[in-house]
Enzyme design. Structure first.
Site, PDB file in Angstrom:
ATOM      1  NE  ARG A 278      58.267 232.880 105.165  1.00 42.10           N
ATOM      2  CZ  ARG A 278      57.563 231.468 104.751  1.00 42.10           C
ATOM      3  NH1 ARG A 278      56.377 231.678 103.775  1.00 42.10           N
ATOM      4  NH2 ARG A 278      57.501 230.272 105.122  1.00 42.10           N
TER       5      ARG A 278
ATOM      6  CG  ASN B 110      58.678 233.817 111.335  1.00 43.41           C
ATOM      7  OD1 ASN B 110      60.128 233.346 110.884  1.00 43.41           O
ATOM      8  ND2 ASN B 110      58.043 233.526 110.143  1.00 43.41           N
TER       9      ASN B 110
ATOM     10  CG  ASN C 186      63.365 233.176 104.597  1.00 48.19           C
ATOM     11  OD1 ASN C 186      62.144 233.635 105.137  1.00 48.19           O
ATOM     12  ND2 ASN C 186      64.244 232.073 105.901  1.00 48.19           N
TER      13      ASN C 186
ATOM     14  CB  CYS D   5      68.502 232.807 107.892  1.00 49.68           C
ATOM     15  SG  CYS D   5      67.251 231.815 107.260  1.00 49.68           S
ATOM     16  N   GLY D   6      69.894 229.459 109.022  1.00 52.08           N
ATOM     17  CA  GLY D   6      69.900 228.019 108.380  1.00 52.08           C
ATOM     18  C   GLY D   6      69.485 227.598 107.273  1.00 52.08           C
TER      19      GLY D   6
ATOM     20  CG  ASN E  88      68.640 233.340 113.486  1.00 49.22           C
ATOM     21  OD1 ASN E  88      68.306 232.097 112.307  1.00 49.22           O
ATOM     22  ND2 ASN E  88      67.549 233.908 113.665  1.00 49.22           N
TER      23      ASN E  88
ATOM     24  CG  ASN F 122      61.267 228.451 105.485  1.00 50.42           C
ATOM     25  OD1 ASN F 122      60.501 227.956 106.264  1.00 50.42           O
ATOM     26  ND2 ASN F 122      61.882 228.610 107.130  1.00 50.42           N
TER      27      ASN F 122
ATOM     28  CG  ASN G 127      70.786 229.040 112.057  1.00 48.35           C
ATOM     29  OD1 ASN G 127      71.917 228.095 112.175  1.00 48.35           O
ATOM     30  ND2 ASN G 127      70.766 230.468 111.241  1.00 48.35           N
TER      31      ASN G 127
ATOM     32  CB  CYS H 221      63.707 227.467 112.790  1.00 48.31           C
ATOM     33  SG  CYS H 221      65.555 229.206 112.721  1.00 48.31           S
TER      34      CYS H 221
END
Length: 277
Positions: A204, A72, A185, A212-213, A13, A153, A83, A81
């Site tokens: 998204r 993003n 997401n 995706c962490g 990522n 998120n 990661n 986020c």
């Protein structure tokens, strides 16, 4: 004017980091500029951009000296986020801006996150997950129930028989707009064994990513919730870009652990960006 940049990734990522310590270089981090940098043919290429800025310089509320100003790939704002914050933390340590011998705090739009280093593994206390109801997602002509999980998120977690069932994920799957008015997401998950899952994700604002962490955290929480697992419990989460581990602690926090790497750095002139956009 020249500005520095770095490129890093956490389980593939990938992100562009923009050092802007006193907040005087990039301002509000224009969305079109972010999208230009993230373009994989005409820019540096990334799933998102993180401005490395002192919390005090931008007036945010945080106990941490540094704030992760993250957007993003399409330039839209993201709350968190998982990661990316590991990459952000590694950059701070490599530049002598943070001490990896003890936990330290980084500010985010989802609140303060505590970082801990253990050799090449970086752990992030992602806070408490919120398990909500179920909705539905549709991809490649098929529909599944999806668990609504919030881990900074919003996430819709769908358990499937095979990861290929979701199709190419070149386009965003359909989801319940009433449940997720600001987008979501979407994770597609298979069980690989006891406390072991694998996933794909459509993020998204970024499309399908290699990892995706916050999504891995949501998947682990959804699996543990479905398993009625006693805490503390740790789930291994395989993503296309590698493996992370998520521990759901007995005090209801999710700890995300995985690697991070800085792979490139350079400088760019603002005028050079004009042809990227």
């Amino acid at each position: 004017m020249n500005f520095p940049w770095l490129k890093g990734h956490g389980t593939e990522n990938d992100f562009v980091l923009l050092p802007d310590h006193d907040g005087t270089i990039h301002g509000e981090l224009d969305g079109a500029f972010v999208a230009a940098l993230c373009h994989r043919r005409r820019g540096i290429g990334a799933d998102g951009v993180m401005r490395v800025v002192r919390t005090q310089a931008i007036g945010e509320q945080s106990a941490g000296e540094w704030f992760m100003d993250y957007k993003n790939a399409d330039g839209s704002v993201s709350e968190m986020c998982g990661n990316g914050i590991r990459v952000f933390a590694l950059h701070l340590v490599q530049e002598g801006l943070a001490d990896s011998s003890q936990p330290f705090v980084i500010g985010t739009r989802d609140g303060d996150k505590t970082i801990t280093f253990d050799r090449d593994q970086i752990s992030v206390d992602m806070g408490r997950p919120e398990i909500r109801g179920v909705s539905k997602v549709t991809a490649d002509g098929r529909t599944w129930e999806a668990q609504d999980v919030r881990t900074g998120n919003p996430h819709a977690v769908a358990f499937v028989e095979r990861l290929t069932d979701a199709g190419s994920l070149l386009v965003e799957p359909d989801y319940d707009k009433a449940t997720y008015p600001e987008g979501v997401n979407i994770e597609f998950v298979v069980r690989e064994g006891a406390q072991h899952v694998a996933m794909r994700v459509h993020e998204r604002g970024s499309g399908e990513t290699r990892s995706c962490g916050t999504g891995a955290c949501a998947v682990a929480a959804a699996a543990a919730h479905a398993d009625d697992a006693a805490r503390p419990v740790t789930y291994r989460v395989d993503v296309p870009g590698g493996t992370v581990h998520v521990t759901w602690t007995d005090d209801d926090h999710l700890i995300l652990t995985g690697p991070a790497e800085i792979v490139a750095r350079g400088t760019m002139q603002f005028k050079d960006v004009e042809w990227i956009a």
